[in-house]
Design a protein around this motif. Sequence first.
Motif, PDB file in Angstrom:
ATOM      1  N   LYS A 106       3.904 -16.728  -0.626  1.00  0.00           N
ATOM      2  CA  LYS A 106       4.298 -18.121  -0.425  1.00  0.00           C
ATOM      3  C   LYS A 106       3.374 -19.064  -1.185  1.00  0.00           C
ATOM      4  O   LYS A 106       3.816 -20.090  -1.725  1.00  0.00           O
ATOM      5  N   ALA A 107       2.093 -18.728  -1.229  1.00  0.00           N
ATOM      6  CA  ALA A 107       1.132 -19.566  -1.944  1.00  0.00           C
ATOM      7  C   ALA A 107       1.248 -19.412  -3.449  1.00  0.00           C
ATOM      8  O   ALA A 107       0.897 -20.327  -4.197  1.00  0.00           O
ATOM      9  N   ARG A 108       1.720 -18.241  -3.897  1.00  0.00           N
ATOM     10  CA  ARG A 108       1.850 -17.962  -5.328  1.00  0.00           C
ATOM     11  C   ARG A 108       3.287 -17.556  -5.637  1.00  0.00           C
ATOM     12  O   ARG A 108       3.601 -16.372  -5.756  1.00  0.00           O
ATOM     13  N   PRO A 109       4.194 -18.499  -5.762  1.00  0.00           N
ATOM     14  CA  PRO A 109       5.599 -18.161  -6.029  1.00  0.00           C
ATOM     15  C   PRO A 109       5.827 -17.505  -7.383  1.00  0.00           C
ATOM     16  O   PRO A 109       6.921 -16.995  -7.633  1.00  0.00           O
ATOM     17  N   ASP A 110       4.803 -17.503  -8.250  1.00  0.00           N
ATOM     18  CA  ASP A 110       4.927 -16.824  -9.542  1.00  0.00           C
ATOM     19  C   ASP A 110       4.645 -15.333  -9.445  1.00  0.00           C
ATOM     20  O   ASP A 110       4.879 -14.590 -10.400  1.00  0.00           O
ATOM     21  N   ARG A 111       4.175 -14.864  -8.282  1.00  0.00           N
ATOM     22  CA  ARG A 111       3.818 -13.458  -8.127  1.00  0.00           C
ATOM     23  C   ARG A 111       5.040 -12.637  -7.693  1.00  0.00           C
ATOM     24  O   ARG A 111       5.836 -13.074  -6.867  1.00  0.00           O
ATOM     25  N   VAL A 112       5.137 -11.425  -8.248  1.00  0.00           N
ATOM     26  CA  VAL A 112       6.241 -10.510  -7.933  1.00  0.00           C
ATOM     27  C   VAL A 112       5.649  -9.150  -7.576  1.00  0.00           C
ATOM     28  O   VAL A 112       4.791  -8.625  -8.295  1.00  0.00           O
ATOM     29  N   ILE A 113       6.107  -8.578  -6.467  1.00  0.00           N
ATOM     30  CA  ILE A 113       5.577  -7.308  -5.972  1.00  0.00           C
ATOM     31  C   ILE A 113       6.706  -6.307  -5.800  1.00  0.00           C
ATOM     32  O   ILE A 113       7.780  -6.638  -5.305  1.00  0.00           O
ATOM     33  N   VAL A 114       6.451  -5.064  -6.223  1.00  0.00           N
ATOM     34  CA  VAL A 114       7.335  -3.944  -5.918  1.00  0.00           C
ATOM     35  C   VAL A 114       6.631  -3.080  -4.871  1.00  0.00           C
ATOM     36  O   VAL A 114       5.462  -2.706  -5.054  1.00  0.00           O
ATOM     37  N   PHE A 115       7.322  -2.781  -3.785  1.00  0.00           N
ATOM     38  CA  PHE A 115       6.805  -1.853  -2.795  1.00  0.00           C
ATOM     39  C   PHE A 115       7.304  -0.456  -3.151  1.00  0.00           C
ATOM     40  O   PHE A 115       8.512  -0.236  -3.313  1.00  0.00           O
ATOM     41  N   VAL A 116       6.365   0.479  -3.306  1.00  0.00           N
ATOM     42  CA  VAL A 116       6.708   1.837  -3.721  1.00  0.00           C
ATOM     43  C   VAL A 116       6.402   2.788  -2.574  1.00  0.00           C
ATOM     44  O   VAL A 116       5.262   2.878  -2.111  1.00  0.00           O
ATOM     45  N   GLY A 117       7.431   3.479  -2.098  1.00  0.00           N
ATOM     46  CA  GLY A 117       7.269   4.411  -1.005  1.00  0.00           C
ATOM     47  C   GLY A 117       6.912   5.804  -1.478  1.00  0.00           C
ATOM     48  O   GLY A 117       7.287   6.225  -2.585  1.00  0.00           O
ATOM     49  N   HIS A 118       6.168   6.542  -0.627  1.00  0.00           N
ATOM     50  CA  HIS A 118       5.718   7.897  -0.936  1.00  0.00           C
ATOM     51  C   HIS A 118       5.898   8.779   0.302  1.00  0.00           C
ATOM     52  O   HIS A 118       5.937   8.293   1.431  1.00  0.00           O
ATOM     53  N   THR A 119       5.971  10.069   0.070  1.00  0.00           N
ATOM     54  CA  THR A 119       6.101  11.036   1.155  1.00  0.00           C
ATOM     55  C   THR A 119       5.110  12.172   0.963  1.00  0.00           C
ATOM     56  O   THR A 119       4.473  12.297  -0.088  1.00  0.00           O
ATOM     57  N   ASP A 120       5.013  13.024   1.978  1.00  0.00           N
ATOM     58  CA  ASP A 120       4.311  14.280   1.764  1.00  0.00           C
ATOM     59  C   ASP A 120       5.283  15.259   1.103  1.00  0.00           C
ATOM     60  O   ASP A 120       6.408  14.901   0.759  1.00  0.00           O
ATOM     61  N   ALA A 121       4.852  16.493   0.899  1.00  0.00           N
ATOM     62  CA  ALA A 121       5.644  17.443   0.121  1.00  0.00           C
ATOM     63  C   ALA A 121       6.543  18.332   0.974  1.00  0.00           C
ATOM     64  O   ALA A 121       7.014  19.364   0.500  1.00  0.00           O
ATOM     65  N   THR A 122       6.783  17.952   2.208  1.00  0.00           N
ATOM     66  CA  THR A 122       7.651  18.735   3.079  1.00  0.00           C
ATOM     67  C   THR A 122       9.112  18.406   2.790  1.00  0.00           C
ATOM     68  O   THR A 122       9.510  17.246   2.876  1.00  0.00           O
ATOM     69  N   GLY A 123       9.918  19.415   2.445  1.00  0.00           N
ATOM     70  CA  GLY A 123      11.329  19.187   2.191  1.00  0.00           C
ATOM     71  C   GLY A 123      11.639  19.061   0.712  1.00  0.00           C
ATOM     72  O   GLY A 123      10.776  19.188  -0.160  1.00  0.00           O
ATOM     73  N   SER A 124      12.926  18.795   0.406  1.00  0.00           N
ATOM     74  CA  SER A 124      13.388  18.739  -0.980  1.00  0.00           C
ATOM     75  C   SER A 124      12.992  17.428  -1.632  1.00  0.00           C
ATOM     76  O   SER A 124      12.724  16.419  -0.958  1.00  0.00           O
ATOM     77  N   LEU A 125      12.980  17.426  -2.971  1.00  0.00           N
ATOM     78  CA  LEU A 125      12.648  16.205  -3.707  1.00  0.00           C
ATOM     79  C   LEU A 125      13.675  15.112  -3.449  1.00  0.00           C
ATOM     80  O   LEU A 125      13.312  13.954  -3.225  1.00  0.00           O
ATOM     81  N   ALA A 126      14.953  15.464  -3.469  1.00  0.00           N
ATOM     82  CA  ALA A 126      15.993  14.452  -3.262  1.00  0.00           C
ATOM     83  C   ALA A 126      15.863  13.784  -1.898  1.00  0.00           C
ATOM     84  O   ALA A 126      15.961  12.556  -1.779  1.00  0.00           O
ATOM     85  N   ALA A 127      15.640  14.589  -0.862  1.00  0.00           N
ATOM     86  CA  ALA A 127      15.500  14.026   0.484  1.00  0.00           C
ATOM     87  C   ALA A 127      14.261  13.145   0.573  1.00  0.00           C
ATOM     88  O   ALA A 127      14.287  12.080   1.207  1.00  0.00           O
ATOM     89  N   ASN A 128      13.181  13.551  -0.058  1.00  0.00           N
ATOM     90  CA  ASN A 128      11.955  12.766  -0.002  1.00  0.00           C
ATOM     91  C   ASN A 128      12.050  11.493  -0.825  1.00  0.00           C
ATOM     92  O   ASN A 128      11.455  10.469  -0.458  1.00  0.00           O
ATOM     93  N   GLN A 129      12.775  11.529  -1.931  1.00  0.00           N
ATOM     94  CA  GLN A 129      12.971  10.293  -2.699  1.00  0.00           C
ATOM     95  C   GLN A 129      13.756   9.274  -1.881  1.00  0.00           C
ATOM     96  O   GLN A 129      13.431   8.083  -1.885  1.00  0.00           O
ATOM     97  N   ALA A 130      14.774   9.735  -1.170  1.00  0.00           N
ATOM     98  CA  ALA A 130      15.547   8.823  -0.317  1.00  0.00           C
ATOM     99  C   ALA A 130      14.689   8.274   0.813  1.00  0.00           C
ATOM    100  O   ALA A 130      14.743   7.076   1.136  1.00  0.00           O
ATOM    101  N   LEU A 131      13.874   9.133   1.423  1.00  0.00           N
ATOM    102  CA  LEU A 131      12.996   8.699   2.506  1.00  0.00           C
ATOM    103  C   LEU A 131      11.954   7.706   2.005  1.00  0.00           C
ATOM    104  O   LEU A 131      11.675   6.694   2.662  1.00  0.00           O
TER     105      LEU A 131
END
Length: 307
Positions: free
Chosen positions: A225-250
């Motif tokens: 709010k103080a810096r309306p010129d700033r842009v952030i991407v939130f990047v999610g991560h998982t542990d290695a349990t399960g398939s890659l496709a399922a973890n990418q979705a999670l």
Amino acid sequence: MRSSVKSALTAFLLLVGLPAAALDLELPISAQLSVATSDPLSSYRLPVGKWTEETSVPVKVYEGAIERQAWRLAGNSATTLQMMDSLRDDLTDAGYEIVFQCANQGCGGFDFRFDIEVLPAPSMHVNLIDYRFLSAEHPTEGAISILTSRNQSAGFIQIIRAGGTQKQSVNVETTALPAEVATGDIIGSLETLGHVVLSDMRFKAGSSELADQVPSLDQLAAYLKARPDRVIVFVGHTDATGSLAANQALSLRRATSAVDYLQDRHGITSAQISADGVGYLSPIATNLTEEGRIKNRRVEAVLISTE
């Protein structure tokens, strides 16, 4: 039909003072120019190798006229390879030497994308599991880099051209990001390092549910709010349990939970925040122990603003 896109690109190159005769890039007919900037005297760090922990992304620094463009291709027919192939052929026909090319994990994955220059969203989008990169040099006309990616509905092409001369080669040492950063330090770390782990966003295995109150996200809301010129991407991560496709979705759901929190509670708009997920492809701890897996189930805030 491609000639109209080619003519527009050639006209822009001449307008900003970059030579166009020897470089005639043919973009697909559906390509629409979404952003174009030019600096008559600036610098560009041309990536010439993959990201590694030892060197980060090795670059060559060019100084002179720098032109940056992002193009959007509506529809889902062209792959990142198809988008790149025709442009690569145009470069070699014009006398450019390909110095580096890669795809996804071959580039260094998550770390490569966030260590190179990328035009801000929504003009340019990089799918962390589906992108390609190429850099090339010409003996008299400077250098060029091309980045292609796509999402489910569109393709994206970024072209950065440095019309000046090479000044130096640089191997940048990586600044290690601590696995956890105290919430009071997240803004400083975000501004200094470019990305930060939100240590109070902890998830149970297989879950993307957030706590009722997340202090790090509240701080980021005040910052945005103080810096309306700033842009952030939130990047999610998982542990290695399960398939890659399922973890990418999670992992995407985990990142989206941060976006939803900021939008619903603080009114932050999509112009400043977005979400992506890389599954288990960028661990910060071993997946051989429960402690390590807990650390890997995380969300990072990545600052993509350029000034």
